[in-house]
Design a protein around this motif. Structure first.
Motif, mmCIF file in Angstrom:
data_model
loop_
_atom_site.group_PDB
_atom_site.id
_atom_site.type_symbol
_atom_site.label_atom_id
_atom_site.label_comp_id
_atom_site.label_asym_id
_atom_site.label_seq_id
_atom_site.Cartn_x
_atom_site.Cartn_y
_atom_site.Cartn_z
ATOM 1 N N GLU A 168 0.822 -1.205 0.000
ATOM 2 C CA GLU A 168 0.000 0.000 0.000
ATOM 3 C C GLU A 168 0.860 1.261 0.000
ATOM 4 N N ARG A 169 1.986 1.236 0.714
ATOM 5 C CA ARG A 169 2.900 2.376 0.714
ATOM 6 C C ARG A 169 3.435 2.634 -0.692
ATOM 7 N N LEU A 170 3.797 1.549 -1.394
ATOM 8 C CA LEU A 170 4.311 1.678 -2.761
ATOM 9 C C LEU A 170 3.241 2.219 -3.716
ATOM 10 N N TYR A 171 1.999 1.774 -3.527
ATOM 11 C CA TYR A 171 0.902 2.306 -4.350
ATOM 12 C C TYR A 171 0.751 3.812 -4.134
ATOM 13 N N ARG A 172 0.798 4.229 -2.865
ATOM 14 C CA ARG A 172 0.546 5.636 -2.536
ATOM 15 C C ARG A 172 1.627 6.573 -3.065
ATOM 16 N N ILE A 173 2.886 6.145 -3.063
ATOM 17 C CA ILE A 173 3.958 7.040 -3.497
ATOM 18 C C ILE A 173 4.144 7.047 -5.008
ATOM 19 N N ASN A 174 3.481 6.143 -5.712
ATOM 20 C CA ASN A 174 3.609 6.076 -7.160
ATOM 21 C C ASN A 174 2.551 6.974 -7.798
ATOM 22 N N GLU A 175 2.970 7.978 -8.522
ATOM 23 C CA GLU A 175 2.040 8.934 -9.129
ATOM 24 C C GLU A 175 1.268 8.360 -10.307
ATOM 25 N N ASP A 176 1.728 7.252 -10.864
ATOM 26 C CA ASP A 176 1.071 6.664 -12.029
ATOM 27 C C ASP A 176 -0.078 5.728 -11.662
ATOM 28 N N ILE A 177 -0.312 5.506 -10.382
ATOM 29 C CA ILE A 177 -1.413 4.655 -9.927
ATOM 30 C C ILE A 177 -2.586 5.565 -9.559
ATOM 31 N N LEU A 178 -3.710 5.391 -10.274
ATOM 32 C CA LEU A 178 -4.892 6.216 -10.004
ATOM 33 C C LEU A 178 -5.633 5.734 -8.761
ATOM 34 N N ARG A 179 -5.876 4.436 -8.677
ATOM 35 C CA ARG A 179 -6.585 3.825 -7.556
ATOM 36 C C ARG A 179 -6.015 2.438 -7.318
ATOM 37 N N PHE A 180 -6.205 1.948 -6.081
ATOM 38 C CA PHE A 180 -5.805 0.577 -5.759
ATOM 39 C C PHE A 180 -6.696 0.054 -4.653
ATOM 40 N N ILE A 181 -6.739 -1.271 -4.539
ATOM 41 C CA ILE A 181 -7.466 -1.923 -3.459
ATOM 42 C C ILE A 181 -6.776 -3.244 -3.174
ATOM 43 N N VAL A 182 -6.743 -3.615 -1.893
ATOM 44 C CA VAL A 182 -6.219 -4.909 -1.476
ATOM 45 C C VAL A 182 -7.332 -5.579 -0.688
ATOM 46 N N VAL A 183 -7.709 -6.786 -1.101
ATOM 47 C CA VAL A 183 -8.792 -7.526 -0.458
ATOM 48 C C VAL A 183 -8.193 -8.753 0.220
ATOM 49 N N LYS A 184 -8.565 -8.968 1.490
ATOM 50 C CA LYS A 184 -8.090 -10.122 2.248
ATOM 51 C C LYS A 184 -9.209 -11.143 2.342
ATOM 52 N N TYR A 185 -8.899 -12.389 2.036
ATOM 53 C CA TYR A 185 -9.870 -13.480 2.127
ATOM 54 C C TYR A 185 -9.562 -14.251 3.402
ATOM 55 N N GLU A 186 -10.424 -14.138 4.432
ATOM 56 C CA GLU A 186 -10.110 -14.658 5.761
ATOM 57 C C GLU A 186 -10.636 -16.064 6.021
ATOM 58 N N ASN A 187 -11.946 -16.257 6.033
ATOM 59 C CA ASN A 187 -12.487 -17.551 6.441
ATOM 60 C C ASN A 187 -12.466 -18.568 5.296
ATOM 61 N N LYS A 188 -12.859 -19.776 5.606
ATOM 62 C CA LYS A 188 -12.796 -20.883 4.628
ATOM 63 C C LYS A 188 -13.653 -20.618 3.395
ATOM 64 N N LYS A 189 -14.836 -20.041 3.606
ATOM 65 C CA LYS A 189 -15.736 -19.761 2.488
ATOM 66 C C LYS A 189 -15.117 -18.731 1.539
ATOM 67 N N GLU A 190 -14.522 -17.685 2.103
ATOM 68 C CA GLU A 190 -13.882 -16.661 1.288
ATOM 69 C C GLU A 190 -12.652 -17.218 0.565
ATOM 70 N N GLN A 191 -11.894 -18.099 1.241
ATOM 71 C CA GLN A 191 -10.715 -18.700 0.611
ATOM 72 C C GLN A 191 -11.119 -19.604 -0.546
ATOM 73 N N LYS A 192 -12.250 -20.282 -0.409
ATOM 74 C CA LYS A 192 -12.758 -21.107 -1.509
ATOM 75 C C LYS A 192 -13.136 -20.223 -2.692
ATOM 76 N N ALA A 193 -13.751 -19.073 -2.414
ATOM 77 C CA ALA A 193 -14.095 -18.118 -3.475
ATOM 78 C C ALA A 193 -12.824 -17.602 -4.141
ATOM 79 N N TRP A 194 -11.764 -17.358 -3.346
ATOM 80 C CA TRP A 194 -10.477 -16.908 -3.877
ATOM 81 C C TRP A 194 -9.908 -17.970 -4.820
ATOM 82 N N GLU A 195 -9.980 -19.232 -4.417
ATOM 83 C CA GLU A 195 -9.477 -20.326 -5.257
ATOM 84 C C GLU A 195 -10.265 -20.417 -6.566
ATOM 85 N N THR A 196 -11.571 -20.179 -6.499
ATOM 86 C CA THR A 196 -12.397 -20.180 -7.708
ATOM 87 C C THR A 196 -11.987 -19.039 -8.631
ATOM 88 N N LEU A 197 -11.733 -17.857 -8.074
ATOM 89 C CA LEU A 197 -11.290 -16.720 -8.894
ATOM 90 C C LEU A 197 -9.940 -17.006 -9.549
#
Length: 155
Positions: free
Chosen positions: A76-105
């Motif tokens: 996130e620090r690297l995203y913020r200091i880079n002027e060429d990045i308009l927007r960014f997002i980091v999503v964390k997949y915590e529980n088993k159901k979310e991790q299964k969705a991550w594996e599907t993606l």
């Protein structure tokens, strides 16, 4: 290690080589800090929902990776200091159901033909059963014959 997804939008004013170098920079930042990149999804140049820093378009890129939580702060620090990045997002997949969705993606990104919707060709379009069409034709013929009989009786 936890499961993460990050998406960032690069300025559209950069040439293709500059965009590729920015993408490689963030991939290296993940791997150098102990992360494991599972797959990447290059979404390409797209129209933004609203104007950001006088840009109406942006180059979208998604990275699916596993890492320790400390990497996220650095990323996130690297995203913020880079002027060429308009927007960014980091999503964390915590529980088993979310991790299964991550594996599907990740699987969808690696095998897009597996999840592609089948498009119907002109010849593949569903056709009505022959029997129903024939019944309708017979009904129309009977109605016409009844109309002609009533006309003859009226005359």
């Amino acid at each position: 290690m936890k499961h993460y997804e990050t998406m960032f939008i690069v300025k559209p004013t950069l040439v293709e080589d500059e965009i590729k170098s920015k993408i490689e920079f963030f991939k290296e930042a993940i791997t150098k800090n102990g992360g494991e990149i599972e797959t990447c999804l290059d979404m390409g140049m797209r129209q933004l929902a609203y104007e950001i820093k006088k840009n109406k378009r942006g180059y979208y890129f998604v990275i699916y990776f596993k890492a320790q939580a400390s990497l996220i702060l650095e990323l996130e620090r690297l995203y913020r200091i880079n002027e060429d990045i308009l927007r960014f997002i980091v999503v964390k997949y915590e529980n088993k159901k979310e991790q299964k969705a991550w594996e599907t993606l990740v699987d969808k990104a690696n095998n897009p033909q597996k999840y592609a919707k089948k498009t119907l060709k002109k010849d593949d379009s569903p056709k009505p059963p022959r029997k129903k069409v024939e019944e309708k034709v017979e009904e129309q013929v009977q109605e016409q014959s009844q109309e002609t009989e009533t006309k003859e009786v009226a005359e």
